[in-house]
Design an enzyme around this catalytic site. Structure first.
Site, PDB file in Angstrom:
ATOM      1  N   LYS A 222      64.735  51.267  76.630  1.00 13.27           N
ATOM      2  CA  LYS A 222      65.436  50.061  77.089  1.00 13.27           C
ATOM      3  C   LYS A 222      65.761  49.170  75.878  1.00 13.27           C
ATOM      4  O   LYS A 222      66.880  48.657  75.745  1.00 13.27           O
ATOM      5  CB  LYS A 222      64.534  49.314  78.075  1.00 13.27           C
ATOM      6  CG  LYS A 222      65.155  48.048  78.592  1.00 13.27           C
ATOM      7  CD  LYS A 222      64.230  47.361  79.605  1.00 13.27           C
ATOM      8  CE  LYS A 222      64.776  45.968  79.931  1.00 13.27           C
ATOM      9  NZ  LYS A 222      63.783  45.171  80.651  1.00 13.27           N
TER      10      LYS A 222
ATOM     11  N   GLY B 269      37.677  28.833  42.045  1.00 13.85           N
ATOM     12  CA  GLY B 269      37.987  27.629  42.782  1.00 13.85           C
ATOM     13  C   GLY B 269      38.320  26.484  41.851  1.00 13.85           C
ATOM     14  O   GLY B 269      38.149  26.598  40.640  1.00 13.85           O
TER      15      GLY B 269
ATOM     16  N   CYS C 235      35.550  33.613  37.662  1.00  8.08           N
ATOM     17  CA  CYS C 235      36.259  32.432  37.169  1.00  8.08           C
ATOM     18  C   CYS C 235      35.383  31.185  37.299  1.00  8.08           C
ATOM     19  O   CYS C 235      34.463  31.005  36.514  1.00  8.08           O
ATOM     20  CB  CYS C 235      37.615  32.299  37.849  1.00  8.08           C
ATOM     21  SG  CYS C 235      38.769  31.415  36.802  1.00  8.08           S
TER      22      CYS C 235
ATOM     23  N   GLY D 163      33.063  30.813  39.269  1.00  8.78           N
ATOM     24  CA  GLY D 163      31.726  31.386  39.445  1.00  8.78           C
ATOM     25  C   GLY D 163      31.073  31.713  38.109  1.00  8.78           C
ATOM     26  O   GLY D 163      29.870  31.527  37.919  1.00  8.78           O
TER      27      GLY D 163
ATOM     28  N   ARG E  93      42.114  26.664  33.864  1.00  5.65           N
ATOM     29  CA  ARG E  93      42.392  25.670  32.825  1.00  5.65           C
ATOM     30  C   ARG E  93      41.215  25.453  31.895  1.00  5.65           C
ATOM     31  O   ARG E  93      41.344  24.810  30.874  1.00  5.65           O
ATOM     32  CB  ARG E  93      42.693  24.310  33.460  1.00  5.65           C
ATOM     33  CG  ARG E  93      43.972  24.270  34.206  1.00  5.65           C
ATOM     34  CD  ARG E  93      44.460  22.844  34.438  1.00  5.65           C
ATOM     35  NE  ARG E  93      45.748  22.933  35.090  1.00  5.65           N
ATOM     36  CZ  ARG E  93      45.893  23.119  36.401  1.00  5.65           C
ATOM     37  NH1 ARG E  93      44.836  23.172  37.180  1.00  5.65           N
ATOM     38  NH2 ARG E  93      47.101  23.237  36.924  1.00  5.65           N
TER      39      ARG E  93
ATOM     40  N   HIS F 131      40.128  37.242  37.016  1.00  2.00           N
ATOM     41  CA  HIS F 131      40.078  37.566  38.453  1.00  2.00           C
ATOM     42  C   HIS F 131      40.276  39.073  38.658  1.00  2.00           C
ATOM     43  O   HIS F 131      41.409  39.522  38.864  1.00  2.00           O
ATOM     44  CB  HIS F 131      41.193  36.820  39.195  1.00  2.00           C
ATOM     45  CG  HIS F 131      40.949  35.358  39.331  1.00  2.00           C
ATOM     46  ND1 HIS F 131      40.190  34.821  40.346  1.00  2.00           N
ATOM     47  CD2 HIS F 131      41.347  34.319  38.571  1.00  2.00           C
ATOM     48  CE1 HIS F 131      40.144  33.504  40.212  1.00  2.00           C
ATOM     49  NE2 HIS F 131      40.838  33.175  39.142  1.00  2.00           N
TER      50      HIS F 131
ATOM     51  N   GLU G  73      39.713  40.814  41.179  1.00  3.81           N
ATOM     52  CA  GLU G  73      40.121  41.168  42.551  1.00  3.81           C
ATOM     53  C   GLU G  73      41.603  41.480  42.665  1.00  3.81           C
ATOM     54  O   GLU G  73      42.017  42.216  43.553  1.00  3.81           O
ATOM     55  CB  GLU G  73      39.730  40.063  43.545  1.00  3.81           C
ATOM     56  CG  GLU G  73      40.445  38.722  43.407  1.00  3.81           C
ATOM     57  CD  GLU G  73      39.771  37.748  42.449  1.00  3.81           C
ATOM     58  OE1 GLU G  73      39.087  38.213  41.516  1.00  3.81           O
ATOM     59  OE2 GLU G  73      39.935  36.519  42.627  1.00  3.81           O
TER      60      GLU G  73
HETATM   61  N1  GLN Z   1      38.610  25.354  38.010  1.00  2.13           N
HETATM   62  C1  GLN Z   1      38.342  26.296  36.984  1.00  2.13           C
HETATM   63  C2  GLN Z   1      39.374  26.266  35.875  1.00  2.13           C
HETATM   64  O1  GLN Z   1      40.445  25.744  36.056  1.00  2.13           O
HETATM   65  C3  GLN Z   1      38.231  27.692  37.562  1.00  2.13           C
HETATM   66  C4  GLN Z   1      39.554  28.192  38.085  1.00  2.13           C
HETATM   67  C5  GLN Z   1      39.414  29.426  38.932  1.00  2.13           C
HETATM   68  O2  GLN Z   1      38.331  29.749  39.396  1.00  2.13           O
HETATM   69  N2  GLN Z   1      40.503  30.103  39.181  1.00  2.13           N
HETATM   70  O3  GLN Z   1      39.133  26.774  34.806  1.00  2.13           O
END
Ligand code: GLN
Length: 541
Positions: free
Chosen positions: A232, A363, A390, A392, A471, A517, A519
């Site tokens: 259909k 983060g 990072c 972490g 950064r 990173h 991942e």
């Molecule tokens: N905030 C941290 C920085 O800017 C880690 C960044 C992140 O984990 N991507 O270096």
């Protein structure tokens, strides 16, 4: 094969993936799965994404609205769909594989300012549409098939220039060289006890009003679409019955390529594109599915992060953990721990007691960092396998500085402008940021590994390349000697020694923090070595 003279694209074929009815139908997964199926036929396949929003790139968009920011080797901050493309296929994506309305207009306006249009009136058609078409051609070089996914749904004002560009493109490359796969939704209405095809019909009508005709329909539904309903839909949408596919929900996204193949989707697309149809070799995907379905055991990993309820913003991370599990034959059970809830210390051990591994992901911002540090202390003291990525890794360095090297007041200058010990500081304190093109270290950087470290044993190599997005950096000149003396090992450095990329605690089952990173480079068919090493240690294998 007939080719329009206006375009010289060799023998490259194109698949345009559009969506109708509503968003979140899994267009990215469907496009990536088709990519996997075509690649399994020995074709060289690449995928690109066109996003109709005005932001120039998704790097500055809230991950809570938009999901994860995926990073490519060349440092593009992109939509998370590029992550799906890379996980399902083998050709790496680049900044040319993602465009937004903002990026296209930006380029056209710059050209206009430079006088490139020689004073002509600059218009959506042909200038914006030409720019869109030229981005498609850019990624087509040396490819057998380019799959282009258009974000949003047909009928949105924003999508129109993209759909117009594909209409022109299809015409220019000629029949047999480009197809449109349109995704729609076939809802099940409980009161009527029926699956309904009307939204699909409307969405195809909308597409046809724009001059595009679907070649293949992929109708997402929560249950099986019976043959008569497919017929259909074919009749009302003016496609042949063998071009209507039912994309039923799958238990794992990695089952989608096999389900679509079983329905014959790739064979149909191959026929429409005049590709040699000798069928794909899907043995690796079958073996993967077998491992996903029959794990020999399980392992519980805590992810201690900020706003952990926004799981889409940790997409590549969770996929990478699962990939490692598939490779090892164990199922990885994730426990999301809101870092802010661990801030007071006492509850930390109880919250983490049922986890065999602890991961602190990347983060930005101070929120939750105290709790992350508490979880790292717990992992270090109780010898629970730990993986810091990072932020972490930066927090693991701060924790070690404070609690092992006894440097009271050690911190990152991201959270305290002037701490007693600046263990982590701004990138620009180390290098001239002009050289890097910004205040953020973005994209792939090489790294040399120390022999016999956790990292070296995992990678089986001393030279690696991984992607960055941060950064802040480890303040090597001032703090490496003191932390080294206290037992922290610096096992990964940039080739010129400027950047600390990996820290480890050797006297531990597994304790590793990396500034990059990893991942972003994990795939279900090729799990990432660091994730594999971490999950393996956590599972006690
Ligand atoms: N905030 C941290 C920085 O800017 C880690 C960044 C992140 O984990 N991507 O270096």
């Amino acid at each position: 094969m007939t080719r329009a003279t206006t375009m010289d694209l060799g023998s490259t074929k194109f698949v345009f993936v559009t969506g109708g009815v509503l968003s979140s139908l899994g267009k990215g997964i469907a496009a990536a799965s088709l990519g996997a199926l075509l690649e399994a036929r020995g074709l060289k396949v690449t995928l690109m994404k066109m996003d109709p929003y005005l932001n120039v790139d998704p790097g500055t968009m809230s991950p809570f609205q938009h999901g994860e920011v995926f990073v490519t080797d060349d440092g593009a901050e992109t939509d998370l769909d590029l992550g799906h493309y890379e996980r399902f296929t083998s050709v790496p994506t680049t900044q040319n594989h993602t465009i937004t309305t903002g990026k296209v207009y930006n380029t056209v306006i710059q050209k206009e300012r430079r006088g490139d249009y020689l004073g002509k009136t600059v218009q959506v058609i042909p200038h914006i549409t030409d720019e869109i078409k030229s981005t498609i051609k850019k990624v087509a070089k040396d490819m057998d098939v380019v799959i282009v996914e258009i974000g949003g749904t047909v009928g949105d004002i924003e999508s129109q220039p993209f759909l117009e560009a594909i209409r022109q493109f299809k015409l220019e490359v000629g029949a047999g060289n480009a197809v449109n796969m349109h995704l729609t939704y076939v809802p099940f209405i409980k009161a009527a006890g029926e699956l309904k095809s009307k939204p699909t019909q409307h969405s195809v009508k909308e597409l046809r009003a724009l001059g595009l005709h679907p070649d293949v329909l992929l109708c997402r539904a929560e249950r099986e679409i019976p043959r008569d309903l497919k017929d259909k839909i074919a009749l009302f949408c003016s496609v042949t019955p063998d071009a209507v596919f039912a994309g039923e929900d799958a238990r794992s996204i990695y089952e989608v390529p096999l389900k679509l193949h079983a329905e014959g989707l790739d064979a149909k697309v191959a026929r429409l594109l005049n590709l040699v149809d000798d069928g794909p070799d899907l043995s690796k995907w079958h073996a993967l599915l077998d491992r996903i379905r029959n794990p020999k055991g399980s392992v519980r990993i805590a992810i201690v992060g900020k706003y952990v309820e926004f799981k889409e913003s940790y997409k590549s991370l969770t996929e990478a953990l699962h990939h490692a599990g598939y490779g090892l034959g164990v199922s990885v059970d994730l426990k999301w721990v809101e870092a802010e809830e661990l801030e007071h210390g006492e509850g930390t051990a109880a919250q983490l007691a049922d986890c065999q591994g602890i991961l602190v992901p990347g983060g930005f911002g101070v929120r939750g960092t105290r709790g992350m540090i508490e979880s790292i202390r717990h992992a270090r003291e109780k010898k629970v396998p730990f993986f810091g990525i990072c932020l972490g890794m930066q927090m693991a360095s701060v924790e070690f500085a404070r609690n092992v090297a006894l440097l009271e007041g050690a911190d990152s200058t991201e959270f305290d402008d002037n701490p007693r010990h600046r263990v982590i500081f701004k990138l620009r304190e180390l290098v001239d940021v002009e050289e890097l093109g910004g205040t953020m270290r973005l994209g792939a950087y090489p790294c040399l590994l120390e022999e016999d470290s956790f990292a070296h044993r995992a990678y089986g190599s001393t030279e690696i390349s991984e992607r960055h997005r941060h950064r802040y950096e480890f303040n090597q000149a001032e703090y490496r000697p003191r932390l080294e003396e206290a037992g922290l090992a610096f096992t990964g450095l940039s080739p010129d020694g400027t950047f600390v990329e990996i820290v480890e605690i050797p006297d531990h089952p597994f304790f590793l923090g990396c500034q990059f990173h990893p991942e972003f480079k994990s795939k279900p068919l090729a799990p990432h070595p660091l994730f594999t090493a971490f999950v393996k240690a956590s599972a006690g294998l």
